[in-house]
Design a protein around this motif. Sequence first.
Motif, PDB file in Angstrom:
ATOM      1  N   PHE A 520       0.933  -1.238   0.069  1.00 37.86           N
ATOM      2  CA  PHE A 520       0.160   0.040  -0.009  1.00 37.86           C
ATOM      3  C   PHE A 520       0.927   1.229   0.090  1.00 37.86           C
ATOM      4  CE2 PHE A 520      -3.257   2.769   2.051  1.00 37.86           C
ATOM      5  CZ  PHE A 520      -4.474   2.788   0.886  1.00 37.86           C
ATOM      6  N   SER A 521       1.608   1.382  -1.036  1.00 36.90           N
ATOM      7  CA  SER A 521       2.750   2.423  -1.049  1.00 36.90           C
ATOM      8  C   SER A 521       2.349   3.746  -1.170  1.00 36.90           C
ATOM      9  CB  SER A 521       3.609   2.098  -2.179  1.00 36.90           C
ATOM     10  OG  SER A 521       3.054   1.899  -3.477  1.00 36.90           O
ATOM     11  N   ALA A 522       1.180   3.983  -1.317  1.00 39.30           N
ATOM     12  CA  ALA A 522       0.215   5.421  -1.722  1.00 39.30           C
ATOM     13  C   ALA A 522      -1.056   5.310  -1.305  1.00 39.30           C
ATOM     14  CB  ALA A 522       0.712   6.083  -2.965  1.00 39.30           C
ATOM     15  N   PRO A 523      -1.518   6.366  -0.464  1.00 35.81           N
ATOM     16  CA  PRO A 523      -2.902   6.487  -0.126  1.00 35.81           C
ATOM     17  C   PRO A 523      -3.920   6.892  -1.341  1.00 35.81           C
ATOM     18  CG  PRO A 523      -1.648   8.454   0.451  1.00 35.81           C
ATOM     19  CD  PRO A 523      -0.773   7.490  -0.195  1.00 35.81           C
ATOM     20  N   VAL A 524      -3.969   5.942  -1.934  1.00 31.08           N
ATOM     21  CA  VAL A 524      -4.880   6.338  -3.282  1.00 31.08           C
ATOM     22  C   VAL A 524      -5.765   4.974  -3.481  1.00 31.08           C
ATOM     23  CG1 VAL A 524      -2.954   7.288  -4.555  1.00 31.08           C
ATOM     24  CG2 VAL A 524      -3.257   4.963  -4.749  1.00 31.08           C
ATOM     25  N   ILE A 525      -6.806   5.254  -4.497  1.00 32.26           N
ATOM     26  CA  ILE A 525      -7.528   4.232  -4.880  1.00 32.26           C
ATOM     27  C   ILE A 525      -7.311   3.700  -6.061  1.00 32.26           C
ATOM     28  CG2 ILE A 525     -10.034   3.704  -5.451  1.00 32.26           C
ATOM     29  CD1 ILE A 525     -11.013   6.317  -3.601  1.00 32.26           C
ATOM     30  N   LEU A 526      -7.018   2.278  -6.025  1.00 35.25           N
ATOM     31  CA  LEU A 526      -6.403   1.537  -7.187  1.00 35.25           C
ATOM     32  C   LEU A 526      -7.492   0.891  -7.783  1.00 35.25           C
ATOM     33  CD1 LEU A 526      -4.061   0.788  -9.042  1.00 35.25           C
ATOM     34  CD2 LEU A 526      -3.472  -1.046  -7.474  1.00 35.25           C
ATOM     35  N   ASP A 527      -7.597   1.348  -9.122  1.00 30.64           N
ATOM     36  CA  ASP A 527      -8.619   0.076  -9.886  1.00 30.64           C
ATOM     37  C   ASP A 527      -7.446  -0.450 -10.954  1.00 30.64           C
ATOM     38  OD1 ASP A 527     -10.255  -1.128 -11.560  1.00 30.64           O
ATOM     39  OD2 ASP A 527     -11.164   0.869 -12.434  1.00 30.64           O
ATOM     40  N   HIS A 528      -7.411  -1.785 -10.275  1.00 35.64           N
ATOM     41  CA  HIS A 528      -6.300  -2.778 -10.795  1.00 35.64           C
ATOM     42  C   HIS A 528      -6.697  -2.936 -12.131  1.00 35.64           C
ATOM     43  CE1 HIS A 528      -5.400  -3.589  -6.677  1.00 35.64           C
ATOM     44  NE2 HIS A 528      -4.221  -3.871  -7.192  1.00 35.64           N
ATOM     45  N   GLY A 529      -7.894  -3.250 -12.638  1.00 35.84           N
ATOM     46  CA  GLY A 529      -8.389  -3.779 -13.872  1.00 35.84           C
ATOM     47  C   GLY A 529      -8.271  -5.253 -13.891  1.00 35.84           C
ATOM     48  N   HIS A 530      -7.867  -5.710 -12.797  1.00 36.88           N
ATOM     49  CA  HIS A 530      -7.568  -7.343 -12.556  1.00 36.88           C
ATOM     50  C   HIS A 530      -8.937  -8.012 -12.791  1.00 36.88           C
ATOM     51  CE1 HIS A 530      -3.667  -6.710 -10.033  1.00 36.88           C
ATOM     52  NE2 HIS A 530      -3.452  -7.191 -11.180  1.00 36.88           N
ATOM     53  N   SER A 531      -8.865  -9.161 -13.460  1.00 39.10           N
ATOM     54  CA  SER A 531      -9.842 -10.176 -13.587  1.00 39.10           C
ATOM     55  C   SER A 531     -10.006 -10.875 -12.207  1.00 39.10           C
ATOM     56  CB  SER A 531      -9.730 -11.094 -14.717  1.00 39.10           C
ATOM     57  OG  SER A 531      -8.672 -11.966 -14.493  1.00 39.10           O
ATOM     58  N   ASN A 532     -11.064 -11.500 -12.066  1.00 35.46           N
ATOM     59  CA  ASN A 532     -11.189 -12.389 -10.607  1.00 35.46           C
ATOM     60  C   ASN A 532     -10.206 -13.417 -10.776  1.00 35.46           C
ATOM     61  OD1 ASN A 532     -12.901 -10.953  -9.093  1.00 35.46           O
ATOM     62  ND2 ASN A 532     -14.601 -11.962  -9.768  1.00 35.46           N
ATOM     63  N   ALA A 533      -9.701 -13.773 -12.057  1.00 36.48           N
ATOM     64  CA  ALA A 533      -8.736 -14.840 -12.149  1.00 36.48           C
ATOM     65  C   ALA A 533      -7.359 -14.258 -11.831  1.00 36.48           C
ATOM     66  CB  ALA A 533      -8.728 -15.375 -13.559  1.00 36.48           C
ATOM     67  N   ASP A 534      -7.012 -13.007 -12.285  1.00 36.96           N
ATOM     68  CA  ASP A 534      -5.910 -12.485 -11.710  1.00 36.96           C
ATOM     69  C   ASP A 534      -5.738 -12.404 -10.271  1.00 36.96           C
ATOM     70  OD1 ASP A 534      -5.215 -12.258 -14.319  1.00 36.96           O
ATOM     71  OD2 ASP A 534      -5.504 -10.148 -14.238  1.00 36.96           O
ATOM     72  N   ARG A 535      -6.920 -12.042  -9.545  1.00 35.23           N
ATOM     73  CA  ARG A 535      -7.015 -11.974  -8.006  1.00 35.23           C
ATOM     74  C   ARG A 535      -6.867 -13.317  -7.510  1.00 35.23           C
ATOM     75  NH1 ARG A 535     -12.286  -8.220  -9.039  1.00 35.23           N
ATOM     76  NH2 ARG A 535     -11.334  -6.285  -8.998  1.00 35.23           N
ATOM     77  N   ALA A 536      -7.402 -14.172  -7.968  1.00 28.03           N
ATOM     78  CA  ALA A 536      -7.104 -15.611  -7.356  1.00 28.03           C
ATOM     79  C   ALA A 536      -5.759 -16.099  -7.621  1.00 28.03           C
ATOM     80  CB  ALA A 536      -8.151 -16.594  -7.834  1.00 28.03           C
ATOM     81  N   PHE A 537      -5.198 -15.795  -8.693  1.00 25.65           N
ATOM     82  CA  PHE A 537      -3.729 -15.766  -8.930  1.00 25.65           C
ATOM     83  C   PHE A 537      -2.780 -15.223  -7.775  1.00 25.65           C
ATOM     84  CE2 PHE A 537       0.485 -15.183 -11.103  1.00 25.65           C
ATOM     85  CZ  PHE A 537       0.753 -16.397 -11.338  1.00 25.65           C
ATOM     86  N   LEU A 538      -3.070 -13.952  -7.711  1.00 27.32           N
ATOM     87  CA  LEU A 538      -2.208 -13.296  -6.756  1.00 27.32           C
ATOM     88  C   LEU A 538      -2.491 -13.494  -5.371  1.00 27.32           C
ATOM     89  CD1 LEU A 538      -2.785  -9.633  -8.395  1.00 27.32           C
ATOM     90  CD2 LEU A 538      -0.526 -11.113  -8.286  1.00 27.32           C
ATOM     91  N   LEU A 539      -3.680 -13.924  -4.911  1.00 28.23           N
ATOM     92  CA  LEU A 539      -4.113 -14.395  -3.911  1.00 28.23           C
ATOM     93  C   LEU A 539      -3.097 -15.693  -3.362  1.00 28.23           C
ATOM     94  CD1 LEU A 539      -5.618 -14.430  -0.952  1.00 28.23           C
ATOM     95  CD2 LEU A 539      -7.349 -15.779  -2.424  1.00 28.23           C
ATOM     96  N   ALA A 540      -2.918 -16.490  -4.411  1.00 28.66           N
ATOM     97  CA  ALA A 540      -2.281 -17.664  -4.283  1.00 28.66           C
ATOM     98  C   ALA A 540      -0.709 -17.516  -4.260  1.00 28.66           C
ATOM     99  CB  ALA A 540      -2.654 -18.813  -5.279  1.00 28.66           C
ATOM    100  N   HIS A 541      -0.536 -16.628  -5.184  1.00 26.25           N
ATOM    101  CA  HIS A 541       1.259 -16.492  -5.388  1.00 26.25           C
ATOM    102  C   HIS A 541       1.798 -15.048  -5.013  1.00 26.25           C
ATOM    103  CE1 HIS A 541       0.983 -20.216  -7.605  1.00 26.25           C
ATOM    104  NE2 HIS A 541      -0.074 -19.789  -8.160  1.00 26.25           N
ATOM    105  N   ASP A 542       1.256 -14.067  -4.681  1.00 25.84           N
ATOM    106  CA  ASP A 542       1.920 -12.845  -4.476  1.00 25.84           C
ATOM    107  C   ASP A 542       2.898 -12.927  -3.192  1.00 25.84           C
ATOM    108  OD1 ASP A 542       3.005 -10.237  -4.501  1.00 25.84           O
ATOM    109  OD2 ASP A 542       0.979  -9.631  -5.101  1.00 25.84           O
TER     110      ASP A 542
END
Length: 850
Positions: A520-542
């Motif tokens: 959370f390197s800056a106090p901003v609202i980030l719209d990643h544009g990630h799909s849920n598949a990307d999110r699930a991938f990051l949840l597993a691997h980030d």
Amino acid sequence: MSDAAPTTIYLKDYTPFGYLIDSVHLTFDLAAHATRVTSRIAFRPNPDARDRKFFLHGEQLRLIRAAIDGAEIAPEVTDEGLTANVPNAPFVWETEVEIDPGNNTALEGLYMSNGMYCTQCEAEGFRKITFYPDRPDVMSTFTVRINGDLPVLLSNGNPTASGQGWAEWTDPWPKPAYLFALVAGDLIAYPDQFTTKSDRGVELNLWVRPGDEGKCAFGMEALKKSMKWDEEVYGREYDLDVFNIVAVDDFNMGAMENKGLNIFNSSAVLASPETSTDANFERIEAIIAHEYFHNWTGNRITCRDWFQLCLKEGLTVFRDAQFTSDMRSAPVKRIHDAIDLRARQFPEDNGPLSHPVRPESFQEINNFYTSTVYEKGAEVIGMLKRLVGDEAYSKALNLYFDRHDGQACTIEDWLKVFEDTTGRDLTQFKRWYSQSGTPRISVSESWDSGTYTLTLSQETHPTPGQSEKLPQVIPVAFGLLGPNGDEVRGTQVLELTEATQSFQFTGLAAKPIPSILRDFSAPVILDHGHSNADRAFLLAHDTDPFNRWQAGRSLAEDNLFRMITQDSAPDGQFLDGLLAVLRDGDLDPAYRALMLQLPSQSELASTLYDSGHTPDPLAIWTAIETLKQATAQHVQDLLPRLHSESLVDAPYQPDAEQSGKRALGNAALALTTRLDSGTQAAAEYDRANNMTQQLASLACLLRAGKGETQLSSFYDQWQHDRLVLDKWFGLQISLTSPDATPAVALGLTQHPEFNWKNPNRFRALLGSLATNHAGFHHADGSGYQLLADWLIRLDPVNPQTTARMCTAFQTWKRYDDKRQALMRAQLTRISETPNLSRDTTEMVSRILDA
Ligand code: B3K
Ligand code: ZN
């Protein structure tokens, strides 16, 4: 409270005071309704000032005598202060005034709490004690003599003399009046001592009311850890022979950093395993550290004027967050801070109360002790550190302490030390201090034979008084993961300075998945544009713990969003991802507990509103309940294992390890309660031997619509303990079903223990109503009405606490027409109350102007 028509004060109008002060001598003759304050102040003309008008602030003072160099004078006195003709040469000013601490319910200036005298002077309370240039840029040494018939008589600095019924204190360090403090009462010391790195002994005391001695050990340890940490990490040593902390029951906020004599709300310092939760302990440790750290960032170097408040508050919050990260878990602390910022600061920054981290005008400065000044102020420092690097940050801080010790400074002074240390031009960065509103970042990406291009765009919506927004410097910590989950680019910081900017990464074997805004390197609202598949991938691997958590959070939020707006069902992608994380026994239990925490109702309301929907509080509540139920069923088989992993054999310790386990165990218990209708929670309640367990199991039962017996036995067990009783009040209102919330709250206002003039009790009851989203927003408006009734009643008694709680209405424009009309009606009713305080008038009019 002055009833004068509100005047607006502007940053641009700053001028130095016409006189300097060489010394202040104060004598207090204490009496509950007629305390005499005699001042003897050595003034001399300020060579750096042009305006020689001699005006001293003073409110609610009865002037008995005033003299210059021993000759009595008759100054012109108004409700706000006095004006006098004074020599154009050094002179000694004397006054004698009478004040009435026994009737001071506003808890500002000198007041009484359970027979004890105490003070709160920040920001402008000293003017209720004596006539004085009550502004932070006028600094002086103080000598204070207290005459009073009470066993303990304390003030700032070192004790220099005492006798039967009197004590004298001398503070050798020049300070502004807002750091003045006095305490007198029948108090017991919990003593200890600390040896500084240059081998000076410091006597430490935590002063409490008789009966509270058993709740001091943790606070004292936290103080010693803070003293040590500030020496090790910032090279800052304590500078007096004694350091006193006093616990007070009636206090408008958490605590106050008066020089050498910190005054604390008893809820922010008293703790024992039986009466305090793990969360209470962590908060206490952080507040003790915060106030202690102010000794350098706030006291030795203070603010030129109140517009510079973030100079001391942002920096000190940043320092206390670093301390907590070092004492506990850094990722967990960062996630907590992001949750808190989104819950409190984002709504402020994107609503009618939006203001810059350094505001440019105010009517009542007490209304600007906000999440923006404190928490966003701290985030700005975190960004600066990330941009210049740890080493340069350290050098800049050393320069800051060397250059500005003993001064009253500005944000310009602060940024200059960074510019001088690094050679970097911080002109654009400075917009973080002047531009309000939360920047929103959107992301697009492209992939072309081994080259990955990431394009980031920033935009800030208009805020009150600021229609045009310029691009800010945003450090975006960033990494790339390959399709197999390996990290192909470790964390680096992209500096976004333009409205839109592209960053290229070459030599990649396959299209990567970006992990953006790590930590959370800056106090901003980030719209990643990630799909849920990307999110699930990051949840597993980030590999970045913050973004891994964020991926789970985004999945949950997206699921809830669709449940609310499209009637979707709980979704397997989120639930499977969650299950995998919960199963991972290598992950910190505290972190897994955080994964189980769904976005709050008000956070979802913000998300819905931001994307063009009108939030329906009941629909939000229902969706969250449904998803929690589905989670319970989905992870059912794992619950016994989570339970056993969370067992603590050792005696209770409020440390990160044990409290993390309890957090996971209690998150699991909350799910279990949804499946066994409370059998296990009831058993846990009976077994509980600490407040964390007792309260968590009671909460599970109440949430399930059970626990009536336990609630009343809890009351019987704890009715003697005011801090636990606050929990008893709060819990019921936070956990009833939304349709019953206003009625339950109303019923509790009739309880004999509802001492509404005590801010903690008022907040426990009405603050809990205001933060129970679906309950407060009950469609019939009864939540709004109840809160308004009590704000109107509290305002003449305690304007500061009233004004702060008006923020419950700040989001009124987000809701449907009917709710808007109901809230507007209550806001109007408050605003039309005769003799409304300046504090509340300013807040309500800003909110209504939305
Ligand atoms: N400086 C005080 C806050 C004073 C609030 C005045 N309304 C506590 C703190 O930030 O440490
Ligand atoms: Zn502070």
